[in-house]
Design an enzyme around this catalytic site. Structure first.
Site, PDB file in Angstrom:
ATOM      1  N   HIS A   1      -4.437  10.976   5.284  1.00 18.55           N
ATOM      2  CA  HIS A   1      -3.347  10.276   5.976  1.00 18.55           C
ATOM      3  C   HIS A   1      -2.664  11.068   7.074  1.00 18.55           C
ATOM      4  O   HIS A   1      -1.940  10.493   7.897  1.00 18.55           O
ATOM      5  CB  HIS A   1      -2.296   9.771   4.976  1.00 18.55           C
ATOM      6  CG  HIS A   1      -1.794  10.813   4.022  1.00 18.55           C
ATOM      7  ND1 HIS A   1      -1.135  11.952   4.423  1.00 18.55           N
ATOM      8  CD2 HIS A   1      -1.846  10.871   2.663  1.00 18.55           C
ATOM      9  CE1 HIS A   1      -0.794  12.661   3.366  1.00 18.55           C
ATOM     10  NE2 HIS A   1      -1.220  12.035   2.276  1.00 18.55           N
TER      11      HIS A   1
ATOM     12  N   ASP B   1       0.864  -1.186   0.000  1.00 22.52           N
ATOM     13  CA  ASP B   1       0.000   0.000   0.000  1.00 22.52           C
ATOM     14  C   ASP B   1       0.898   1.234   0.000  1.00 22.52           C
ATOM     15  O   ASP B   1       2.055   1.183   0.448  1.00 22.52           O
ATOM     16  CB  ASP B   1      -0.916   0.019   1.227  1.00 22.52           C
ATOM     17  CG  ASP B   1      -1.941   1.134   1.131  1.00 22.52           C
ATOM     18  OD1 ASP B   1      -2.853   1.031   0.278  1.00 22.52           O
ATOM     19  OD2 ASP B   1      -1.842   2.118   1.890  1.00 22.52           O
TER      20      ASP B   1
ATOM     21  N   GLU C   1       0.905   5.826   0.328  1.00 23.84           N
ATOM     22  CA  GLU C   1       0.239   7.110   0.539  1.00 23.84           C
ATOM     23  C   GLU C   1       0.934   8.124  -0.363  1.00 23.84           C
ATOM     24  O   GLU C   1       2.128   7.976  -0.688  1.00 23.84           O
ATOM     25  CB  GLU C   1       0.290   7.543   1.994  1.00 23.84           C
ATOM     26  CG  GLU C   1      -0.383   6.592   2.973  1.00 23.84           C
ATOM     27  CD  GLU C   1      -1.871   6.396   2.731  1.00 23.84           C
ATOM     28  OE1 GLU C   1      -2.485   7.262   2.066  1.00 23.84           O
ATOM     29  OE2 GLU C   1      -2.408   5.385   3.194  1.00 23.84           O
TER      30      GLU C   1
ATOM     31  N   ASP D   1      -2.385  -0.311   6.521  1.00 25.01           N
ATOM     32  CA  ASP D   1      -3.314  -0.732   5.466  1.00 25.01           C
ATOM     33  C   ASP D   1      -2.833  -2.006   4.777  1.00 25.01           C
ATOM     34  O   ASP D   1      -3.640  -2.855   4.387  1.00 25.01           O
ATOM     35  CB  ASP D   1      -3.501   0.387   4.444  1.00 25.01           C
ATOM     36  CG  ASP D   1      -4.437   1.480   4.947  1.00 25.01           C
ATOM     37  OD1 ASP D   1      -4.940   1.350   6.082  1.00 25.01           O
ATOM     38  OD2 ASP D   1      -4.666   2.453   4.212  1.00 25.01           O
TER      39      ASP D   1
ATOM     40  N   HIS E   1      -5.413   6.774   7.264  1.00 24.68           N
ATOM     41  CA  HIS E   1      -4.780   5.851   6.339  1.00 24.68           C
ATOM     42  C   HIS E   1      -3.270   5.874   6.590  1.00 24.68           C
ATOM     43  O   HIS E   1      -2.656   6.924   6.699  1.00 24.68           O
ATOM     44  CB  HIS E   1      -5.044   6.265   4.890  1.00 24.68           C
ATOM     45  CG  HIS E   1      -6.436   5.997   4.435  1.00 24.68           C
ATOM     46  ND1 HIS E   1      -6.725   5.185   3.365  1.00 24.68           N
ATOM     47  CD2 HIS E   1      -7.634   6.415   4.927  1.00 24.68           C
ATOM     48  CE1 HIS E   1      -8.039   5.128   3.197  1.00 24.68           C
ATOM     49  NE2 HIS E   1      -8.610   5.883   4.128  1.00 24.68           N
TER      50      HIS E   1
END
Length: 241
Positions: free
Chosen positions: A59, A9, A11, A160, A155
């Site tokens: 985030h 994952d 960001e 995640d 997040h």
């Protein structure tokens, strides 16, 4: 040979890699044969551009926090070494792969080969096939499968990825606890001693449940089938009652 997968994952500073948005965090979790190994990879990255307000709300990673973090080029070798030849598993893979490939392209001649979406397991596609006409974002899938996502107040790439690993296992059918695919002690912890004992492969023939009268009747029937009947071989091999 074990199947090695990397649940990934990211960001970002925003939602559009083509418009110049950058990666700011990468989180990965290793699976072997769909079981987490406990190994992970996690890095924050200085994007060299501001984080958008919309992304910040998702985030919470501020420009000040990211200012002293390494550049993508500085974490690339460690990232590639961790991933190795493992198959990537990503939720909505086009988004993350688009950002990774954009970062690769910025490296020019030093860039690794671009990631091909066809080589990636997209858990969003898996979820849509398994649960059509239903919400299939990560929070909805956690609710559907009873996965604790209480850590997910914001997040975060590693959190995640860890949650996605649990979701991915459920999308594949959940943990196997009765087919001899886990060590006995792990199976017992997951399913209880009674279920594990029932799954253990027999090392001796089971005791026959036929009564003497039933055995005699069966033998008499087999005798009527003639000398070449295959059942004669089995009547001699029946375990004792």
């Amino acid at each position: 040979m074990a199947i090695r997968e990397i649940v990934l994952d990211t960001e970002t500073t925003g939602i559009d890699a083509k418009a110049g948005d950058r990666l700011i965090e990468i989180g990965c979790v290793e699976l072997l044969d769909h079981v987490p190994t406990g190994r992970d990879f996690h890095r924050y990255i200085n994007p060299q551009r501001p984080v958008s307000e919309g992304a910040l709300a998702v985030h919470g990673l501020t420009d000040a926090f990211l200012a002293d973090k390494p550049l993508f080029a500085d974490v690339l070798d460690d990232f590639l070494a961790f991933c190795g030849e493992g198959r990537l598993v990503i939720h909505n893979a086009a988004f993350d792969v688009g950002f990774l490939n954009a970062e690769f392209a910025r490296l020019g001649a030093a860039a690794p080969r671009a990631i091909d979406l066809a080589d990636v397991v997209d858990t969003l596609h898996l979820a849509r096939r398994k649960h059509p006409n239903a919400a299939n974002n990560l929070d909805a899938l956690c609710a559907r499968y009873g996965i604790d996502n209480s850590r997910r107040t914001k997040h975060g790439a590693l959190v995640d990825a860890e949650i996605l690993a649990s979701v991915y296992i459920e999308l594949l059918g959940g943990k196997q606890t009765s087919l001899g695919l886990m060590p006995a002690e792990e199976e017992e912890a997951a399913s209880g001693p009674g279920e594990v004992a029932a799954a253990v492969q027999r090392t001796a023939a089971a005791r026959s449940r036929l009564s003497p009268a039933e055995r005699a009747a069966h033998a008499a029937f087999v005798a009527t089938l003639g000398g070449a009947a295959v059942w004669r071989e089995y009547i001699e091999e029946l375990p004792p009652s």
